[in-house]
Design a protein around this motif. Structure first.
Motif, PDB file in Angstrom:
ATOM      1  N   GLN A  33     -27.513 -14.476  14.323  1.00 15.01           N
ATOM      2  CA  GLN A  33     -26.690 -14.800  15.481  1.00 15.01           C
ATOM      3  C   GLN A  33     -26.029 -16.162  15.303  1.00 15.01           C
ATOM      4  O   GLN A  33     -24.841 -16.326  15.603  1.00 15.01           O
ATOM      5  CB  GLN A  33     -27.557 -14.802  16.744  1.00 15.01           C
ATOM      6  N   ARG A 121     -15.226 -18.639  31.294  1.00 11.19           N
ATOM      7  CA  ARG A 121     -14.748 -17.351  31.805  1.00 11.19           C
ATOM      8  C   ARG A 121     -13.349 -17.583  32.400  1.00 11.19           C
ATOM      9  O   ARG A 121     -13.215 -18.197  33.464  1.00 11.19           O
ATOM     10  CB  ARG A 121     -15.691 -16.806  32.878  1.00 11.19           C
ATOM     11  N   ARG A 127     -15.503 -11.238  31.467  1.00  8.45           N
ATOM     12  CA  ARG A 127     -16.404 -11.557  30.368  1.00  8.45           C
ATOM     13  C   ARG A 127     -16.343 -13.037  30.020  1.00  8.45           C
ATOM     14  O   ARG A 127     -15.340 -13.708  30.278  1.00  8.45           O
ATOM     15  CB  ARG A 127     -16.082 -10.717  29.135  1.00  8.45           C
ATOM     16  N   TYR A 129     -16.099 -15.997  27.277  1.00 12.63           N
ATOM     17  CA  TYR A 129     -15.422 -16.116  25.996  1.00 12.63           C
ATOM     18  C   TYR A 129     -15.920 -17.351  25.257  1.00 12.63           C
ATOM     19  O   TYR A 129     -16.264 -18.369  25.864  1.00 12.63           O
ATOM     20  CB  TYR A 129     -13.905 -16.221  26.199  1.00 12.63           C
ATOM     21  N   PRO A 153     -14.199 -12.711  22.978  1.00 13.82           N
ATOM     22  CA  PRO A 153     -15.358 -12.387  23.821  1.00 13.82           C
ATOM     23  C   PRO A 153     -16.671 -12.730  23.132  1.00 13.82           C
ATOM     24  O   PRO A 153     -16.848 -12.501  21.929  1.00 13.82           O
ATOM     25  CB  PRO A 153     -15.212 -10.882  24.065  1.00 13.82           C
ATOM     26  N   LYS A 154     -17.590 -13.259  23.897  1.00 10.55           N
ATOM     27  CA  LYS A 154     -18.888 -13.614  23.342  1.00 10.55           C
ATOM     28  C   LYS A 154     -19.653 -12.376  22.892  1.00 10.55           C
ATOM     29  O   LYS A 154     -20.544 -12.453  22.029  1.00 10.55           O
ATOM     30  CB  LYS A 154     -19.693 -14.385  24.385  1.00 10.55           C
ATOM     31  N   THR A 155     -19.311 -11.232  23.454  1.00 10.63           N
ATOM     32  CA  THR A 155     -19.977  -9.984  23.041  1.00 10.63           C
ATOM     33  C   THR A 155     -19.647  -9.617  21.606  1.00 10.63           C
ATOM     34  O   THR A 155     -20.289  -8.730  21.043  1.00 10.63           O
ATOM     35  CB  THR A 155     -19.540  -8.845  23.978  1.00 10.63           C
ATOM     36  N   GLU A 156     -18.657 -10.305  21.030  1.00 14.56           N
ATOM     37  CA  GLU A 156     -18.341 -10.049  19.618  1.00 14.56           C
ATOM     38  C   GLU A 156     -19.535 -10.374  18.736  1.00 14.56           C
ATOM     39  O   GLU A 156     -19.785  -9.704  17.735  1.00 14.56           O
ATOM     40  CB  GLU A 156     -17.124 -10.885  19.211  1.00 14.56           C
ATOM     41  N   THR A 158     -22.718 -10.159  19.689  1.00 13.40           N
ATOM     42  CA  THR A 158     -23.687  -9.087  19.898  1.00 13.40           C
ATOM     43  C   THR A 158     -23.313  -7.829  19.133  1.00 13.40           C
ATOM     44  O   THR A 158     -24.164  -7.131  18.575  1.00 13.40           O
ATOM     45  CB  THR A 158     -23.807  -8.776  21.390  1.00 13.40           C
ATOM     46  N   SER A 159     -22.014  -7.529  19.092  1.00 13.98           N
ATOM     47  CA  SER A 159     -21.570  -6.339  18.362  1.00 13.98           C
ATOM     48  C   SER A 159     -21.851  -6.459  16.873  1.00 13.98           C
ATOM     49  O   SER A 159     -22.082  -5.457  16.196  1.00 13.98           O
ATOM     50  CB  SER A 159     -20.071  -6.111  18.606  1.00 13.98           C
TER      51      SER A 159
END
Length: 462
Positions: A33, A121, A127, A129, A153-156, A158-159
Motif C-alpha cells: 500500500q 474531497r 469520493r 482524492y 481517487p484514493k480507491t485507486e 485499494t484497487s
C-alpha cells in the motif's frame, strides 16, 4: 481427543503458521500500500508538472494577447490521464466554461508557492482524492497567481491491492493445507513412539518388564528417550530377577542354619544328646550357625547403610601386615580341607589411618569370593604391597575368571553369576572401599583366574 498430544501438536503448529501468515500478509499489504501510494504520487507529480507548464503558458498567452479560449481542453486531458484536473487561485483564464474546475480559495494553501501533497474531497464529489498541487507563476521567481491540482481517487490504491490480496489469500490457503499435512505427518512421527512408550510404561507399572520398545529411526530426542527407556526396562527386569534370586538365596541361607539350630535344640531338649561330648558339639554347632546368621543379617544391614550414606567409619592406626595375616589365617582350614595351594606374599607391612574392621571385612570378602570360585586343588594367593602413596592388597585365584560383560555387574548388590549365594560380598566390599577413599580393581582372563586388588591411600597418623 483435544487433550492428546497428537491433536495439540498439529493444532499448535497450525496456529503458529496462521499467526505468522496473518502477520506476514498484513506487513506485505502495508508495504505494498505504501509502495502503491508512492507510485501514484510520483505519477501525479509528473502529470502536474507537465500540465502546469502547459496551462502556465496558456495563462501568459491569454494575458498578453487577450485570447478567450484554452487550447488544451481539460476534459480531453482527464480522459487521457484518468485523473481529475482542478485550478485554485486568481481568475486569469478568460473562459472557465472550457472545463477547468475551479476550487474554493481555502481548499488548500496555494499562496506559499510550495508543492504540496494532500487528500481532500472536492465540492460535488463523493469520493476522497489523493492530490498533488503545483504552483503557477507568470515569471520564474514571482508570486504564484494560482495552482494546478491533479488528483486521483484514493480507491485507486485499494484497487491495486485487490489482486495482491487475492494472490496472498490463495498462497495463504495453500500454505495452511501444506502445513496441516506436514503437521499431521510430524505429529504421527513424534507421537507414535511416545504412545508406544506410554503403553510400555503402563505395562511396566503393572510389573511386566518384558515389553517391546520400538526402535526410533533417525535418532534425536525421541530416539534417545526410547533407548534410555529400553535400558530402564532391561535394568528393572534384571533388578526384579536379582531381587527374586536374593529372596530365594536369603531364605535358603536363613533356613539352613535355622534348621540346624532347631535340630540341635530339639535334641538337647529331648535328652538325645546326653553325652557331654555330643552336647558340646551341638552347642558349638548352634554357636557357629548363629554366627553365620548374624553375618548374613549384618551384610544386609551394612549394604543398606552404605547405600543410604548412613555409615560411620572409624579413624585409627591399622597395621596392614597384622590385619592381612589375620584375614589369611581365617581361610587356612578351608584351604587345607580342599587341598588349595594357599600362599601369601607381603612385600611391605605399612601402617595406615583407616577403619581396621572394615578393611578386614573387605579383604575377607575378597578371599571368600576367591575360595568360592577356585576349584578344589586350585591356587589362591594374598599379596600386600605399598608404593607411591598407595597400599594394595591383592587376591589372586585360578578360577574361571570374569567375562568382560560381567565385570561391572559383579559389584552390584544381589547379583550372582550362578544365581547362588546372596550376591552381597563384592557389593559390600566395593562400597566400603569407596567409603574409605580407595577402590577395588579387577584384572581377569576367562579360564585363567582373576585378580581383585584393594587400593587404599597410605595415610599415616602424625
Amino acid at each position: 481427543m483435544f487433550r492428546s498430544l497428537r491433536f495439540r501438536l498439529p493444532a499448535l503448529f497450525l496456529v503458529g503458521i496462521v499467526v505468522s501468515g496473518v502477520i506476514a500478509t498484513a506487513v506485505a499489504l502495508a508495504l505494498f500500500q505504501n509502495y502503491a501510494r508512492q507510485q501514484l504520487l510520483t505519477k501525479l507529480r509528473r502529470e502536474a508538472n507537465g500540465l502546469t507548464q502547459l496551462y502556465q503558458k496558456q495563462a501568459i498567452s491569454a494575458n498578453d494577447t487577450g485570447a478567450r479560449t484554452l487550447r488544451f481542453a481539460p476534459a480531453q486531458l482527464e480522459r487521457a490521464t484518468g485523473d481529475k484536473i482542478f485550478y485554485v487561485g486568481a481568475n486569469v483564464f478568460p473562459d472557465q466554461v472550457s472545463g477547468l474546475r475551479q476550487l474554493p480559495q481555502n481548499t488548500v494553501d496555494w499562496r506559499s508557492g510550495e508543492k504540496r501533497t494532500f487528500e481532500f474531497r472536492p465540492p460535488g464529489f463523493k469520493r476522497t482524492y489523493l492530490a498533488v498541487l503545483q504552483p503557477m507563476r507568470l515569471a520564474p521567481r514571482s508570486s504564484p497567481f494560482g495552482a494546478l491540482v491533479v488528483a486521483t481517487p484514493k480507491t485507486e490504491i485499494t484497487s491495486r491491492l485487490a489482486p495482491l490480496g487475492e494472490r496472498l489469500g490463495i498462497a495463504f490457503l495453500g500454505g495452511i493445507i501444506v502445513a496441516g499435512l506436514l503437521a499431521w505427518y510430524l505429529s504421527r512421527r513424534i507421537t507414535g513412539p511416545v504412545l508406544v512408550l506410554s503403553g510400555a510404561a503402563d505395562e511396566i507399572s503393572r510389573g511386566h518388564y518384558d515389553v517391546a520398545v520400538p526402535e526410533v529411526r533417525g535418532g534425536g530426542e525421541i530416539g534417545h528417550l526410547a533407548d534410555r527407556f529400553s535400558e530402564m526396562a532391561t535394568r528393572l527386569s534384571e533388578a526384579e530377577r536379582q531381587e527374586r534370586n536374593f529372596l530365594m538365596s536369603v531364605s535358603h541361607e536363613l533356613r539352613t542354619p535355622l534348621t540346624a539350630i532347631r535340630g540341635h535344640v530339639d535334641a538337647l531338649r529331648e535328652g538325645v544328646a546326653a553325652d557331654p561330648t555330643v552336647r558340646a558339639a551341638s552347642l558349638d554347632m548352634i554357636a557357629s550357625e548363629t554366627t553365620r546368621l548374624e553375618r548374613l543379617v549384618g551384610d544386609v544391614l551394612d549394604l543398606a547403610k552404605l547405600e543410604a550414606h548412613r555409615f560411620t567409619l572409624l579413624k585409627e592406626e591399622v597395621d596392614m601386615g597384622r590385619l592381612c595375616e589375620q584375614a589369611y589365617a581365617a581361610f587356612g582350614e578351608q584351604a587345607r580341607r580342599r587341598k588349595i595351594d594357599y600362599d601369601k606374599t607381603f612385600q611391605a607391612e605399612p601402617t595406615i589411618v583407616s577403619d581396621g574392621d572394615r578393611v578386614l571385612q573387605i579383604i575377607s570378602n575378597l578371599l571368600s569370593n576367591a575360595f568360592r570360585w577356585t576349584p578344589d586343588g586350585g591356587r589362591v594367593e594374598l599379596e600386600l604391597t605399598a608404593s607411591n602413596g598407595r597400599v594394595s592388597v591383592a587376591v589372586d585365584d585360578n578360577g574361571p575368571g570374569v567375562p568382560v560383560d560381567e565385570r561391572e555387574r559383579i559389584f552390584r548388590p544381589f547379583w550372582s553369576r550362578d544365581d547362588s549365594g546372596t550376591g552381597l560380598g563384592l557389593a559390600i566390599a566395593h562400597e566400603l572401599a569407596v567409603a574409605l577413599g580407595g577402590s577395588i580393581e579387577l584384572d581377569s582372563q576367562a579360564g585363567q583366574g582373576s585378580r581383585f586388588e584393594l587400593v587404599l591411600p597410605a595415610e599415616r597418623s602424625n
